[in-house]
Design a protein around this motif. Structure first.
Motif, PDB file in Angstrom:
ATOM      1  N   UNK A   1       8.615  63.522  43.536  1.00  0.00           N
ATOM      2  CA  UNK A   1       9.149  63.232  44.869  1.00  0.00           C
ATOM      3  C   UNK A   1       8.022  63.076  45.883  1.00  0.00           C
ATOM      4  N   UNK A   2       6.903  63.740  45.639  1.00  0.00           N
ATOM      5  CA  UNK A   2       5.777  63.668  46.570  1.00  0.00           C
ATOM      6  C   UNK A   2       4.897  62.454  46.333  1.00  0.00           C
ATOM      7  N   UNK A   3       5.195  61.651  45.334  1.00  0.00           N
ATOM      8  CA  UNK A   3       4.379  60.481  45.001  1.00  0.00           C
ATOM      9  C   UNK A   3       5.150  59.205  45.337  1.00  0.00           C
ATOM     10  N   UNK A   4       4.889  58.572  46.491  1.00  0.00           N
ATOM     11  CA  UNK A   4       5.642  57.369  46.876  1.00  0.00           C
ATOM     12  C   UNK A   4       5.528  56.241  45.855  1.00  0.00           C
ATOM     13  N   UNK A   5       4.436  56.203  45.077  1.00  0.00           N
ATOM     14  CA  UNK A   5       4.214  55.083  44.162  1.00  0.00           C
ATOM     15  C   UNK A   5       5.207  55.066  43.006  1.00  0.00           C
ATOM     16  N   UNK A   6       5.873  56.185  42.729  1.00  0.00           N
ATOM     17  CA  UNK A   6       6.785  56.222  41.585  1.00  0.00           C
ATOM     18  C   UNK A   6       7.912  55.199  41.749  1.00  0.00           C
ATOM     19  N   UNK A   7       8.494  55.124  42.944  1.00  0.00           N
ATOM     20  CA  UNK A   7       9.615  54.206  43.158  1.00  0.00           C
ATOM     21  C   UNK A   7       9.283  53.037  44.073  1.00  0.00           C
ATOM     22  N   UNK A   8       8.127  53.070  44.735  1.00  0.00           N
ATOM     23  CA  UNK A   8       7.768  51.969  45.619  1.00  0.00           C
ATOM     24  C   UNK A   8       7.602  50.681  44.807  1.00  0.00           C
ATOM     25  N   UNK A   9       8.361  49.679  45.160  1.00  0.00           N
ATOM     26  CA  UNK A   9       8.290  48.397  44.464  1.00  0.00           C
ATOM     27  C   UNK A   9       9.177  48.290  43.246  1.00  0.00           C
ATOM     28  N   UNK A  10       9.847  49.385  42.854  1.00  0.00           N
ATOM     29  CA  UNK A  10      10.773  49.316  41.722  1.00  0.00           C
ATOM     30  C   UNK A  10      11.861  48.298  42.043  1.00  0.00           C
ATOM     31  N   UNK A  11      12.091  47.366  41.129  1.00  0.00           N
ATOM     32  CA  UNK A  11      13.005  46.271  41.417  1.00  0.00           C
ATOM     33  C   UNK A  11      13.949  46.034  40.244  1.00  0.00           C
ATOM     34  N   UNK A  12      15.179  45.746  40.550  1.00  0.00           N
ATOM     35  CA  UNK A  12      16.176  45.345  39.551  1.00  0.00           C
ATOM     36  C   UNK A  12      16.586  43.923  39.859  1.00  0.00           C
ATOM     37  N   UNK A  13      16.555  43.075  38.830  1.00  0.00           N
ATOM     38  CA  UNK A  13      16.983  41.686  38.987  1.00  0.00           C
ATOM     39  C   UNK A  13      18.225  41.483  38.121  1.00  0.00           C
ATOM     40  N   UNK A  14      19.309  41.118  38.803  1.00  0.00           N
ATOM     41  CA  UNK A  14      20.595  41.003  38.134  1.00  0.00           C
ATOM     42  C   UNK A  14      21.013  39.541  38.017  1.00  0.00           C
ATOM     43  N   UNK A  15      21.526  39.206  36.861  1.00  0.00           N
ATOM     44  CA  UNK A  15      22.084  37.873  36.640  1.00  0.00           C
ATOM     45  C   UNK A  15      23.491  38.058  36.093  1.00  0.00           C
ATOM     46  N   UNK A  16      24.446  37.376  36.684  1.00  0.00           N
ATOM     47  CA  UNK A  16      25.812  37.527  36.207  1.00  0.00           C
ATOM     48  C   UNK A  16      26.622  36.268  36.474  1.00  0.00           C
ATOM     49  N   UNK A  17      27.666  36.106  35.680  1.00  0.00           N
ATOM     50  CA  UNK A  17      28.605  35.024  35.947  1.00  0.00           C
ATOM     51  C   UNK A  17      30.003  35.471  35.561  1.00  0.00           C
ATOM     52  N   UNK A  18      30.973  34.787  36.114  1.00  0.00           N
ATOM     53  CA  UNK A  18      32.387  35.025  35.818  1.00  0.00           C
ATOM     54  C   UNK A  18      33.070  33.692  35.622  1.00  0.00           C
ATOM     55  N   UNK A  19      33.851  33.586  34.548  1.00  0.00           N
ATOM     56  CA  UNK A  19      34.739  32.435  34.332  1.00  0.00           C
ATOM     57  C   UNK A  19      36.169  32.966  34.330  1.00  0.00           C
ATOM     58  N   UNK A  20      36.984  32.426  35.193  1.00  0.00           N
ATOM     59  CA  UNK A  20      38.342  32.939  35.392  1.00  0.00           C
ATOM     60  C   UNK A  20      39.322  31.772  35.307  1.00  0.00           C
ATOM     61  N   UNK A  21      40.260  31.860  34.378  1.00  0.00           N
ATOM     62  CA  UNK A  21      41.263  30.807  34.187  1.00  0.00           C
ATOM     63  C   UNK A  21      42.654  31.417  34.298  1.00  0.00           C
ATOM     64  N   UNK A  22      43.538  30.742  35.027  1.00  0.00           N
ATOM     65  CA  UNK A  22      44.904  31.214  35.197  1.00  0.00           C
ATOM     66  C   UNK A  22      45.856  30.035  35.090  1.00  0.00           C
ATOM     67  N   UNK A  23      46.950  30.217  34.325  1.00  0.00           N
ATOM     68  CA  UNK A  23      47.986  29.202  34.159  1.00  0.00           C
ATOM     69  C   UNK A  23      49.336  29.853  34.394  1.00  0.00           C
ATOM     70  N   UNK A  24      50.264  29.126  35.002  1.00  0.00           N
ATOM     71  CA  UNK A  24      51.559  29.742  35.315  1.00  0.00           C
ATOM     72  C   UNK A  24      52.659  28.699  35.396  1.00  0.00           C
ATOM     73  N   UNK A  25      53.874  29.143  35.041  1.00  0.00           N
ATOM     74  CA  UNK A  25      55.119  28.429  35.308  1.00  0.00           C
ATOM     75  C   UNK A  25      55.979  29.347  36.160  1.00  0.00           C
ATOM     76  N   UNK A  26      56.606  28.817  37.195  1.00  0.00           N
ATOM     77  CA  UNK A  26      57.409  29.671  38.070  1.00  0.00           C
ATOM     78  C   UNK A  26      58.596  28.885  38.608  1.00  0.00           C
TER      79      UNK A  26
END
Length: 816
Positions: A425-450
């Motif tokens: 906790x006393x060492x700023x370098x441990x988390x300084x610059x830590x980065x997460x890069x996320x890639x995601x996608x969603x495909x959503x299909x819906x069909x209906x009779x009403x």
């Protein structure tokens, strides 16, 4: 709650404003007009009546009083006059509508407390309240954050709407109808200026291009200085900067065929959106790791502990860049005994945000941005058929959506102290610059009779059954890659204590959640005309909200592996009961509509939060069961042409019937997790023992006020201004909502107190289409919160969004 006192003060102010308006009118009116005013007022009650608005709630034109459905209809003229230029302000006119937003992406619309889980938005689930513009469904609630553009009317339909609308919606629908191209030349323009550098301009023009072609063009622009001052950037933030354009072309080669092509583009680019320091509350984290001790250890003092000073010192860039638009083609063709309607549409959404997720002037989270690109395609076909005894509509709906997101989360030099213990906790370098890069996608299909049919068994008694068959499929992908400040990957299997600590903040993960299912739903409405102007109805609906996937990452087990079983969530099953009465009396001068409802939802889709910064801020899970029940009343009266008033009210009791493994509120979180045989510590015990989860059965759903009201009055007198004959008028519009919980699991730290807002306007409406009026909103400068939220890491930090202060301005309108 002192409801009586709260409601009476605005009412008294309204009466005072009306009396003052009479004085203003006298000053404006000519001597001759004043002499005739008394006689004209005496006759004004002759022929006065409450306007019966035409709606298309059941996919055919009819008056709102003939529809056996709880629906609020707000005309475009009223929207303009009260300044309700987006959904956020529309909720002040429709008491059972709730709209919450911390930025355009994290926006939700609920009706009667149901629709979307309260909290961070996930792409992987459906909204329970559908938003439609000219019959085109929008899959993103972000579209509701834009200004209304050239609107004719808005219908707020309450309860399940699956057997008449293209997309299944379990809580209701907001149907926005814009003004259409005309073969008579017409136009309108509006300019507004107000405090906070508020500027708004609107214009629309419509007319014929040929005997068979007509066009309409509308534009709207709104800008306003922010309501919060950032002492770090020396700029006002949480501003407004909206641009909207719409073009429509109507081709009518014959009386039987009409084809409308529409295109629109909407842009937002404000410095937004910050939530600011409100207070702190004790959690069960160790005392040195709670907010006060952490801030002191880093020599940090928040710029103000009073949120209504409207000051912040957030140190990350803020942006809410938002682009939404699309194109559609609507064909209406009278074929045989009915009308065939086809609606083909494409919509896009481009979101480019920058946020400060630690909410402070410390560089804990240095960057937080998840830009997204959304495309959707929809096709709806409907055939309406009507005889003297039977009205019917059958339809088919197809929908496809793809969303791509690229996320970046990066920590700064203050993060180690905030999130780690011991020497790390006393060492700023441990988390300084830590980065997460996320890639995601969603495909959503819906069909209906009403389909839905309305069979008029007798002149008074009508049976209306409806059915829907729906298929939904969702395919998702999520990948998080983590790198330290030197660009080296952080991976599982690394045993270096620094890497282990970094992995506890950002853990790499890959998941590919999927869901697909068929659903069948139905409803039945019985209505009976007790007399000519009194309609009683009762409805039962068996509906569903389709299942979803956790698109923003999954919770992990003790070894850090994603729990794949949490990848998808089950559909909600909905049992809805409603009974209502619609009445018109006093020779049409008054309308009173009543509705009582109860909605039970099994496998309720709830937001589960994780207090550990950066691990997983929220995901979806199925709660056991919830119930929303209550009563609603809408009253309008127009005793004369010179006076009109309304009061709308709702009581909603929305609560979890069963949710035994819910996330715990902050006062019970952050300590050592209790094991078998251990008794959790009392709430807010530093260094205590926290339950693994909490039973919140019987507690209130978030975001729902038990009591909500809207009320208003307008009075006018004939007069003359600058040689123009017309009406001088004064109006008042108020709203009240009781307190509500602002956290998925109710917490003493995030309860929002009830508040009442009062808006006034005084102006002159000329017979030739010119109108000018002055207005003041939140006239009594009430301090209130739109919502409260938890800061990260269970430190006890509570942040929030203060509502708008008092504003005032002048509007000039012209129609020709």
């Amino acid at each position: 709650m002192n409801l009586t006192a709260t409601a009476v003060r605005p009412a008294r102010a309204a009466l005072l404003a009306i009396l003052l308006s009479g004085t203003a009118t006298a000053a404006l009116a000519s001597e001759g007009a004043l002499e005739g005013a008394a006689a004209e007022a005496a006759d004004a009650s002759d022929g006065a009546s409450v306007s019966e608005l035409t709606v298309t709630a059941r996919r055919r034109e009819e008056t709102v009083q003939d529809v056996p459905l709880a629906v609020s209809v707000i005309a475009g003229a009223r929207i303009d006059s009260v300044g309700a230029f987006n959904v956020g302000r529309l909720q002040q006119l429709a008491p059972t509508l709730q709209f919450y937003t911390s930025n355009p992406r994290n926006s939700s619309v609920n009706i009667r407390g149901l629709g979307s889980p309260f909290g961070l938005t996930s792409d992987g689930f459906e909204q329970g309240v559908g938003v439609y513009v000219d019959d085109v469904y929008s899959a993103r609630v972000a579209s509701a954050t834009f200004d209304f553009l050239d609107v004719a009317r808005i219908e707020v339909l309450r309860g399940p709407q699956g057997t008449l609308y293209g997309k299944n919606t379990t809580a209701g629908a907001i149907s926005i109808t814009t003004n259409q191209p005309t073969f008579d030349f017409e136009g309108k323009a509006e300019l507004t200026a107000g405090t906070l550098d508020f500027r708004q301009a609107k214009a629309a023009i419509s007319g014929p291009l040929s005997e068979t072609l007509a066009a309409r063009l509308a534009v709207s622009y709104t800008t306003r200085r922010g309501t919060i001052y950032n002492v770090t950037s020396r700029r006002w933030i949480n501003a407004q900067d909206n641009l909207g354009l719409r073009a429509q072309l109507l081709f009518r080669p014959s009386d039987d065929l009409a084809v409308t092509f529409s295109g629109d583009f909407n842009r937002q680019n404000p410095k937004c959106c910050a939530q600011i320091y409100v207070r702190t509350g004790a959690t069960q984290r160790a005392l040195p790791r709670q907010y006060a001790a952490l801030a002191a250890a880093q020599g940090y003092t928040v710029v103000s502990t009073n949120p209504f000073d409207r000051l912040t010192d957030v140190d990350s860039n803020l942006n809410a860049g938002n682009r939404i638009g699309g194109a559609s083609a609507r064909v209406k063709w009278d074929v045989g005994p009915g009308t065939l309607t086809s609606v083909t549409a494409w919509r896009f959404w481009d979101w480019k945000p920058e946020n400060d997720r630690d909410f402070l002037g410390l560089s804990i989270v240095a960057r937080s941005q998840n830009p997204s690109q959304h495309d959707q395609y929809s096709q709806e076909l409907r055939y309406n058929y009507a005889t003297d005894r039977i009205d019917a509509v059958v339809g088919a709906f197809a929908f496809h959506q793809r969303i791509d997101t690229q996320g970046t989360e990066q920590h700064g030099p203050a993060s180690s102290r905030w999130n780690l213990t011991g020497a790390l906790a006393a060492n700023p370098a441990v988390l300084d610059g830590l980065v997460a890069r996320n890639t995601q996608y969603l495909k959503n299909t819906s069909l209906a009779l009403f389909g839905q049919a309305s069979w008029k068994v007798t002149d008074a008694f009508t049976i209306q059954p409806g059915v829907r068959l729906n298929y939904d499929k969702k395919v998702g992908f999520y990948e998080r890659k983590v790198f330290d400040g030197q660009g080296n990957p952080v991976l599982f299997g690394q045993t270096d204590p620094v890497k282990v600590a970094q992995r506890g903040v950002f853990a790499p993960q890959v998941s590919e959640p999927r869901f697909s299912d068929w659903n069948f739903s139905y409803d039945l409405t019985l209505s009976y005309a007790l007399r000519r102007d009194v309609l009683a109805y009762a409805t039962y609906a068996r509906s569903f909200k389709t299942g979803g996937i956790n698109q923003n990452g999954l919770p992990t087990d003790a070894a850090g592996n994603p729990i794949l079983a949490a990848g998808s969530i089950r559909p909600e099953s909905v049992d809805h009961f409603e009974a209502g009465l619609k009445s018109r009396f006093w020779e049409g001068r008054a309308i009173l509509n009543l509705a009582a409802f109860r909605t039970d939802i099994g496998d309720y889709q709830a937001t589960v939060t994780n207090g550990q910064l950066g691990v997983l801020r929220g995901y979806l899970a199925n709660a056991g069961k919830v119930r929303s029940q209550g009563v609603e009343a809408d009253f309008q009266v127009r005793p004369s042409e010179r006076l009109s008033a309304y009061v709308n009210g709702a009581y909603a009791d929305a609560k979890y019937l069963r949710f035994v493994d819910a996330p715990c509120p902050p006062e019970l979180s952050g300590g050592t997790t209790a094991t078998a045989g251990q008794t959790p510590s009392a709430p807010g015990t530093p260094g205590g023992i926290s339950p693994a989860n909490c039973d919140i059965s019987g507690q209130r759903l978030p975001g729902v006020s038990k009591w909500s009201f809207s009320y208003g009055i307008e009075a006018n007198l004939p007069g003359v201004l600058l040689g123009r004959e017309g009406q001088a008028y004064a109006g008042f519009d108020g709203s009240y909502r009781s307190g509500f919980s602002s956290n998925p699991s109710p917490s003493a730290y995030t309860n929002v107190k009830g508040y009442a807002l009062s808006n006034f306007r005084v102006g002159f409406r000329a017979d030739d289409g010119i109108e000018v009026f002055g207005w003041v909103r939140n006239a009594f400068d009430v301090d209130y919160f739109e919502q409260l939220a938890l800061g990260p890491s269970n430190t006890g930090l509570i942040v929030g969004q203060p509502g708008d202060p008092r504003t005032w301005g002048v509007t000039l309108k012209s129609a020709f």
